[in-house]
Design a protein around this motif. Structure first.
Motif, mmCIF file in Angstrom:
data_model
loop_
_atom_site.group_PDB
_atom_site.id
_atom_site.type_symbol
_atom_site.label_atom_id
_atom_site.label_comp_id
_atom_site.label_asym_id
_atom_site.label_seq_id
_atom_site.Cartn_x
_atom_site.Cartn_y
_atom_site.Cartn_z
ATOM 1 N N ASP A 35 -33.901 -37.602 82.822
ATOM 2 C CA ASP A 35 -35.343 -37.749 82.196
ATOM 3 C C ASP A 35 -36.248 -36.768 82.840
ATOM 4 N N THR A 36 -36.199 -36.442 84.110
ATOM 5 C CA THR A 36 -37.240 -35.456 84.787
ATOM 6 C C THR A 36 -36.872 -34.302 84.202
ATOM 7 N N ALA A 38 -35.544 -33.229 81.387
ATOM 8 C CA ALA A 38 -36.178 -33.237 79.933
ATOM 9 C C ALA A 38 -37.724 -33.149 79.826
ATOM 10 N N SER A 39 -38.321 -33.719 80.844
ATOM 11 C CA SER A 39 -39.644 -33.882 80.741
ATOM 12 C C SER A 39 -40.305 -32.129 80.897
ATOM 13 N N VAL A 40 -39.749 -31.370 81.945
ATOM 14 C CA VAL A 40 -39.988 -30.235 82.362
ATOM 15 C C VAL A 40 -39.852 -29.405 81.207
ATOM 16 N N ASN A 42 -39.191 -29.828 78.168
ATOM 17 C CA ASN A 42 -39.998 -30.361 76.811
ATOM 18 C C ASN A 42 -40.979 -29.526 76.634
ATOM 19 N N THR A 43 -41.838 -29.173 77.577
ATOM 20 C CA THR A 43 -43.018 -28.513 77.603
ATOM 21 C C THR A 43 -42.883 -27.075 76.766
ATOM 22 N N ASP A 84 -42.676 -29.453 89.434
ATOM 23 C CA ASP A 84 -42.038 -30.679 88.881
ATOM 24 C C ASP A 84 -40.723 -30.965 89.230
#
Length: 339
Positions: A35-36, A38-40, A42-43, A84
């Protein structure tokens, strides 16, 4: 459709742009969740999925919807510390999707859901008892076998009691009796007689024991214990370190499972790409496994050659050694000296 499979291209990264990135130095084994990650990523654009690149837990595949997004992420993150992601410097290359048969030969256990209980695996005749021994009993058993001579095979060490297993023929010589099982397993044999899942009238007279010592990263090839050598109950006690045991069932034989069940993971046969079913079960130290009935005769079992196993998003590193005690009962009709 299943999980896509990827590999790094052999050509330099700039020669093979694609929507897929091979990202090293991040993953569950270094404390970074999918999840972490993916969040990075996804930007830079829509991420379709994050996949394990191999069994290490430190390399992943980031799959984008657009190649342009992958290009932006590679340019921005490759070789640079990412705040991140704990300040880790990522090593990124483009990746490509493998053909099915090539990919299946490189599967890792992340692609098969790992069960913690035998009941979740849903294979008739498969049982697992946790904490079958105390930590002190485990320590005493390990000390007992370490006082005895080991036989060195190519990747692991073994000891045989009762009868020696002939690896060349996958059978035993019933005429060569090594003696009774050692006294240090007497209490184990007594407890096995009360094993759950056994009929109260079942007589358990186990007379063959193989002790295996596996160093980190060493597993066991897929197999079914020889029908003609051993009877229908096989007990395997795990000591010192954990592992994943996987099970394969080819769909073109008897005892075919219900393929519609959501508990099954269908993949391609690594040999000829025909359908098969795979299951995976986590074996912690001091647990004991029973293979009987369908689990004994219809499913191959094996231990992947991993140093780190992924168990429900958690990376579990195997210990400095894993020792297994496998108890069986000989079937007195053939010997390894016969053709």
């Amino acid at each position: 459709m299943g999980v896509p499979r990827f590999t790094r291209p052999k050509r330099p990264a700039t020669d093979s742009p694609s929507p897929y990135l091979y990202v090293a130095n991040c993953g569950p084994a270094v404390g970074i969740s999918y999840d972490t990650i993916a969040s990075v990523f996804n930007t830079f654009g829509e991420v379709k999925g994050i996949y394990a690149a191999d069994e290490s837990g430190t390399r992943v595949i980031v799959s984008y919807s657009e190649a342009n997004s992958a290009q932006q992420a590679l340019t921005a993150l490759n070789g640079k510390p990412c705040a991140d992601l704990g300040g880790r410097s990522l090593h990124i290359r483009y990746s490509v999707i493998q053909p099915n048969c090539e990919a299946d030969s490189q599967q890792v256990n992340e692609h098969v859901p790992v069960s913690l209980l035998a009941s979740e695996v849903n294979i008739p005749g498969l049982y697992l008892v946790h904490e079958f021994l105390s930590p002190q009993e485990e320590k005493e058993l390990l000390a007992a076998v370490d006082e005895r001579p080991w036989i060195s095979l190519s990747k692991r060490r073994v000891q045989h009691y009762g009868y020696e297993f002939c690896y060349g023929t996958r059978n035993v010589d019933t005429k060569l009796h090594l003696g009774e099982l050692p006294s240090f397993v007497s209490s184990i044999l007594e407890r096995i007689s009360l094993f759950p899942g056994l009929n109260s009238s079942t007589s358990i007279l186990l007379d063959q024991l193989t002790v295996n010592e596996y160093p980190p990263g060493v597993g066991l090839s897929p197999h079914i214990d020889t029908h003609s050598a051993f009877e229908g109950l096989i007990f395997s006690l795990s000591l010192a370190g954990p592992c994943i045991m996987e099970f394969r069932r080819y769909l073109d034989g008897s005892w075919v499972p219900d393929a519609a069940s959501s508990a099954y993971t269908k993949v391609e046969n690594v040999d000829n790409c025909s359908n098969l079913v795979r299951r995976s079960l986590y074996l912690p130290p001091r647990s004991i496994l029973l293979l009987s009935g369908e689990a004994r005769y219809a499913w191959q079992h094996y231990i992947p050659h991993h140093k780190i196993d992924m168990v429900n998003q958690s990376a579990i590193r195997r210990g400095a050694r894993r020792v297994s005690f496998t108890f069986r009962k000989l079937y007195f009709k053939r010997s390894c000296s016969q053709p």
